[in-house]
Design an enzyme around this catalytic site. Structure first.
Site, PDB file in Angstrom:
ATOM      1  N   CYS A   1       0.801  -1.199   0.069  1.00 45.85           N
ATOM      2  CA  CYS A   1      -0.114   0.146  -0.049  1.00 45.85           C
ATOM      3  C   CYS A   1       0.754   1.303  -0.049  1.00 45.85           C
ATOM      4  O   CYS A   1       0.680   1.969  -0.841  1.00 45.85           O
ATOM      5  CB  CYS A   1      -0.898  -0.130   1.308  1.00 45.85           C
ATOM      6  SG  CYS A   1      -1.941   1.423   1.343  1.00 45.85           S
TER       7      CYS A   1
ATOM      8  N   GLY B   1       0.448 -10.510   2.577  1.00 48.49           N
ATOM      9  CA  GLY B   1       0.255  -9.487   1.447  1.00 48.49           C
ATOM     10  C   GLY B   1       0.060 -10.582   0.292  1.00 48.49           C
ATOM     11  O   GLY B   1      -0.615 -11.515   0.208  1.00 48.49           O
TER      12      GLY B   1
ATOM     13  N   LEU C   1      -8.434   0.640 -13.792  1.00 49.61           N
ATOM     14  CA  LEU C   1      -8.921   1.955 -14.080  1.00 49.61           C
ATOM     15  C   LEU C   1      -8.075   3.167 -13.633  1.00 49.61           C
ATOM     16  O   LEU C   1      -8.066   4.173 -14.487  1.00 49.61           O
ATOM     17  CB  LEU C   1     -10.397   2.059 -13.498  1.00 49.61           C
ATOM     18  CG  LEU C   1     -11.569   1.157 -13.880  1.00 49.61           C
ATOM     19  CD1 LEU C   1     -12.505   1.120 -12.910  1.00 49.61           C
ATOM     20  CD2 LEU C   1     -11.794   1.352 -15.147  1.00 49.61           C
TER      21      LEU C   1
ATOM     22  N   HIS D   1     -24.707  23.154   3.487  1.00 50.69           N
ATOM     23  CA  HIS D   1     -25.284  23.475   2.304  1.00 50.69           C
ATOM     24  C   HIS D   1     -24.048  24.520   1.939  1.00 50.69           C
ATOM     25  O   HIS D   1     -24.088  25.504   2.600  1.00 50.69           O
ATOM     26  CB  HIS D   1     -26.509  24.085   1.833  1.00 50.69           C
ATOM     27  CG  HIS D   1     -26.594  24.492   0.776  1.00 50.69           C
ATOM     28  ND1 HIS D   1     -26.944  23.756  -0.143  1.00 50.69           N
ATOM     29  CD2 HIS D   1     -26.872  25.799   0.094  1.00 50.69           C
ATOM     30  CE1 HIS D   1     -27.257  24.353  -1.565  1.00 50.69           C
ATOM     31  NE2 HIS D   1     -27.123  25.883  -1.057  1.00 50.69           N
TER      32      HIS D   1
HETATM   33  C1  LIG Z   1      -1.399  -0.322  -7.544  1.00 47.74           C
HETATM   34  C2  LIG Z   1      -2.258  -0.707  -6.263  1.00 47.74           C
HETATM   35  C3  LIG Z   1      -2.952   0.420  -5.774  1.00 47.74           C
HETATM   36  C4  LIG Z   1      -3.749   0.153  -4.585  1.00 47.74           C
HETATM   37  N1  LIG Z   1      -4.484   1.036  -4.059  1.00 47.74           N
HETATM   38  C5  LIG Z   1      -5.205   0.885  -3.067  1.00 47.74           C
HETATM   39  C6  LIG Z   1      -6.222   1.918  -2.481  1.00 47.74           C
HETATM   40  O1  LIG Z   1      -6.293   2.947  -2.982  1.00 47.74           O
HETATM   41  N2  LIG Z   1      -6.969   1.644  -1.267  1.00 47.74           N
HETATM   42  C7  LIG Z   1      -6.987   0.255  -0.608  1.00 47.74           C
HETATM   43  O2  LIG Z   1      -7.678   0.271   0.183  1.00 47.74           O
HETATM   44  N3  LIG Z   1      -6.120  -0.671  -1.283  1.00 47.74           N
HETATM   45  C8  LIG Z   1      -5.222  -0.399  -2.352  1.00 47.74           C
HETATM   46  N4  LIG Z   1      -4.379  -1.315  -2.917  1.00 47.74           N
HETATM   47  C9  LIG Z   1      -4.579  -2.748  -2.352  1.00 47.74           C
HETATM   48  C10 LIG Z   1      -3.553  -2.649  -0.904  1.00 47.74           C
HETATM   49  O3  LIG Z   1      -2.306  -2.298  -1.248  1.00 47.74           O
HETATM   50  C11 LIG Z   1      -3.538  -3.988  -0.207  1.00 47.74           C
HETATM   51  O4  LIG Z   1      -4.891  -4.310   0.066  1.00 47.74           O
HETATM   52  C12 LIG Z   1      -2.653  -3.848   1.207  1.00 47.74           C
HETATM   53  O5  LIG Z   1      -1.513  -3.510   0.884  1.00 47.74           O
HETATM   54  C13 LIG Z   1      -2.811  -5.370   1.858  1.00 47.74           C
HETATM   55  O6  LIG Z   1      -1.959  -4.934   2.959  1.00 47.74           O
HETATM   56  P1  LIG Z   1      -1.361  -6.374   3.706  1.00 47.74           P
HETATM   57  O7  LIG Z   1      -0.790  -5.969   4.815  1.00 47.74           O
HETATM   58  O8  LIG Z   1      -2.281  -7.174   3.752  1.00 47.74           O
HETATM   59  O9  LIG Z   1      -0.088  -6.776   2.691  1.00 47.74           O
HETATM   60  P2  LIG Z   1       0.968  -6.026   2.025  1.00 47.74           P
HETATM   61  O10 LIG Z   1       0.801  -4.695   1.776  1.00 47.74           O
HETATM   62  O11 LIG Z   1       1.119  -6.714   0.633  1.00 47.74           O
HETATM   63  O12 LIG Z   1       2.285  -6.139   2.702  1.00 47.74           O
HETATM   64  C14 LIG Z   1       2.843  -7.336   2.988  1.00 47.74           C
HETATM   65  C15 LIG Z   1       4.259  -7.321   3.425  1.00 47.74           C
HETATM   66  O13 LIG Z   1       4.799  -8.489   3.972  1.00 47.74           O
HETATM   67  C16 LIG Z   1       6.086  -8.710   3.688  1.00 47.74           C
HETATM   68  N5  LIG Z   1       6.338  -9.987   3.309  1.00 47.74           N
HETATM   69  C17 LIG Z   1       5.686 -10.833   2.486  1.00 47.74           C
HETATM   70  N6  LIG Z   1       6.284 -12.275   2.718  1.00 47.74           N
HETATM   71  C18 LIG Z   1       7.171 -11.970   3.844  1.00 47.74           C
HETATM   72  C19 LIG Z   1       7.957 -12.997   4.645  1.00 47.74           C
HETATM   73  N7  LIG Z   1       7.754 -14.344   4.321  1.00 47.74           N
HETATM   74  N8  LIG Z   1       8.632 -12.475   5.599  1.00 47.74           N
HETATM   75  C20 LIG Z   1       8.504 -11.392   5.728  1.00 47.74           C
HETATM   76  N9  LIG Z   1       8.129 -10.377   5.084  1.00 47.74           N
HETATM   77  C21 LIG Z   1       7.309 -10.713   4.211  1.00 47.74           C
HETATM   78  C22 LIG Z   1       6.025  -7.865   2.279  1.00 47.74           C
HETATM   79  O14 LIG Z   1       7.515  -7.625   1.870  1.00 47.74           O
HETATM   80  C23 LIG Z   1       5.277  -6.823   2.265  1.00 47.74           C
HETATM   81  O15 LIG Z   1       5.904  -5.538   2.865  1.00 47.74           O
HETATM   82  C24 LIG Z   1      -3.821  -1.056  -3.654  1.00 47.74           C
HETATM   83  C25 LIG Z   1      -2.964  -2.020  -4.380  1.00 47.74           C
HETATM   84  C26 LIG Z   1      -2.089  -1.878  -5.759  1.00 47.74           C
HETATM   85  C27 LIG Z   1      -1.129  -2.984  -6.087  1.00 47.74           C
END
Ligand SMILES: Cc1cc2nc3c(=O)[nH]c(=O)nc-3n(C[C@H](O)[C@H](O)[C@H](O)COP(=O)(O)OP(=O)(O)OC[C@H]3O[C@@H](n4cnc5c(N)ncnc54)[C@H](O)[C@@H]3O)c2cc1C
Length: 464
Positions: free
Chosen positions: A44, A140, A182, A440
């Site tokens: 994110c 993630g 989009l 408003h």
């Molecule tokens: C282009 C794009 C735009 C987006 N825009 C939005 C938005 O505007 N609003 C919204 O709500 N969502 C948006 N999202 C979605 C949002 O980014 C994700 O839903 C969010 O980041 C999920 O959070 P998370 O904590 O589950 O995982 P992630 O953010 O994916 O973080 C996971 C972390 O775990 C680490 N990791 C993975 N495996 C291991 C391991 N084995 N050991 C140690 N570390 C590890 C990774 O390096 C990463 O830093 C967007 C996604 C993309 C791709």
């Protein structure tokens, strides 16, 4: 072997889910270890929400300057892509630095490296072992590949597409009509690309309200983005004059060729569980690769939780954040469950946002569905903002007057949806929404008017 360091809670990943879990765990008095293989802040902050929103804001500012000619503001704007990229990175750095500071300030220990399970509640990072009374998996997701379009120099994923400083392709094909496709489609169009966007399903944002989604599609088309729904990309060939992509109707049939310079594949994301050693911990995944969890965010292994993108859709940051809080609270001995409304937002302009049940979902759930709509063409505030495109739509139950869902297309839809989300959380009726005095002139009045329209008593439109 060295004695293992033990923690009350180990969090794998510092994305929105992971850093929320780690901080809440520490707030509740747990000794917390967070492990991060890449950049603090996850997708994110580094390559998702934040950099895309920064680029969208720049693209919108550029676009507004053009619209502003209509009210007498003349400019000949130019974009310095290097400077834009530097600003995008400065926003990312400031926020990721902020998260690192918050982890430290909350006494969360941070270890850099890739974590894998070595046993039920034991992980290994860089050859060291750590034990946790509880473990939260927050690893993630990553871009899903599309058959026939392997990622590479010409076939981009969303992370590559962020690098506008490396040049704006003359012709871009975006595959996928979800939020990511989009948003990038509009960024590139506004920065000068000829953009074609294709979506396999009959409408963009296929999982949501088709009426507001169609209005967003029309707004994008009006701006010059070519949107083709019910269309699939089956393959491509690189030739001298560009990438020759074969497009076909979703059901199959007569194909056609589109020539572009780059292709962005934005067809979805897949949970990141590879190499984690989940089997060693007894953690089960479902057939799509998501870690199975219950409402407490517990996996099949006692004491092991999973949150965010790796656990289940929708793949949204605020959902991951809240799930992180729920998991950490449970790890600290509380009894928390995830039972919340999750709004979703597309940050194009106009924006699109929705929360709760669509008409179709509400019907399926057995409600007697009634809908109230307020077009932004009747909103004074929308007119003063230089545009009046958009619609606010309220879905309610005729028998109980219960508010069931709200869908918005228009400026600041993403901000307006918070009120609708609170209304749903509070079990508001449609009348409650209509009886709330809204300032408003504001766009938020549209929510009140849409609620009134459901009862055929809106003031600024005729009630038919
Ligand atoms: C282009 C794009 C735009 C987006 N825009 C939005 C938005 O505007 N609003 C919204 O709500 N969502 C948006 N999202 C979605 C949002 O980014 C994700 O839903 C969010 O980041 C999920 O959070 P998370 O904590 O589950 O995982 P992630 O953010 O994916 O973080 C996971 C972390 O775990 C680490 N990791 C993975 N495996 C291991 C391991 N084995 N050991 C140690 N570390 C590890 C990774 O390096 C990463 O830093 C967007 C996604 C993309 C791709």
């Amino acid at each position: 072997m060295d004695p293992m360091t033990t923690y009350d809670l180990i969090v794998i990943g510092t994305g929105p889910g992971g850093y929320h879990a780690a901080i809440r765990g520490a707030q509740l008095g747990l000794k917390v270890l967070a492990v991060e293989a890449g950049e603090v802040g996850g997708v994110c902050l580094n390559v998702g929400c934040i950099p895309t929103k920064a680029l969208l804001h720049a693209a919108e500012t550029l676009h507004h300057l053009k619209v502003a000619e209509g009210f007498g503001v003349k400019a000949s704007p130019e974009v310095d892509l290097k400077k834009l990229a530097a600003w995008r990175e400065s926003v990312v750095k400031r926020l990721t630095g902020g998260v690192a500071g918050l982890l430290k300030g909350n006494r969360v220990e941070l270890v850099r490296g890739f974590a894998r399970f070595a046993g039920p509640k034991e992980i290994e990072v860089n050859g060291e072992r750590y034990g946790g009374k509880s473990v939260i998996v927050a690893t993630g997701s990553e871009p899903a590949a599309l058959k026939g379009f392997p990622f590479g120099e010409d076939i981009w994923d969303s992370t590559r597409a962020l690098k506008v400083e490396e040049g704006i392709p003359k012709r871009l094909l975006v595959i996928g009509g979800g939020a990511v496709g989009l948003e990038f489609g509009q960024i590139f169009h506004r920065l000068g690309s000829q953009v074609t966007l294709i979506e396999y399903m009959p409408e963009i944002l296929p999982a949501s309200d088709p009426e507001t989604a169609a209005l967003l599609r029309k707004a994008l088309e009006k701006e010059g983005i070519r949107v083709r729904t019910g269309t699939k990309a089956v393959g491509y060939e690189k030739k001298q004059d560009g990438l020759h992509v074969t497009l076909e109707p979703a059901q199959g049939g007569q194909g056609e060729t589109l020539v572009v310079d780059k292709i962005l594949v934005a067809v979805g994301r897949r949970p990141r569980t590879e190499g984690l050693g989940l089997e060693k911990a007894g953690v089960k995944v479902d057939e799509r690769g998501f870690i199975q969890v219950n409402a407490r965010m517990e996996t099949s292994a006692p004491g092991v939780y999973a949150i965010g993108d790796v656990a289940r859709p929708p793949l949204l940051a605020h959902k991951a954040m809240r799930e992180g809080l729920v998991a950490a609270e449970n790890a600290a001995g509380k009894a928390s469950a995830f039972d919340y409304q999750v709004p979703s937002v597309v940050y194009t302009s106009p924006e699109w946002a929705g929360v709760g049940l669509t008409e179709e979902e509400a019907k399926k759930a057995g409600y007697k569905v009634k809908v109230g709509k307020f077009p932004l063409s009747a909103s004074g505030r929308a007119l003063t903002l230089g545009g009046a495109e958009g619609l606010i739509k309220v879905v309610g139950d005729e028998e109980t007057d219960l508010l069931l869902g709200v869908f918005v297309v228009g400026p600041q839809a993403g901000e307006l949806i918070a009120e609708a989300t609170l209304a749903l959380e509070m079990g508001a009726t449609v009348s409650d929404l209509g009886l709330t005095v809204h300032a408003h002139p504001t766009l938020s009045e549209g929510l009140m008017e849409a609620a009134e329209a459901l009862h055929k008593q809106a003031i600024h439109i005729l009630n038919r």
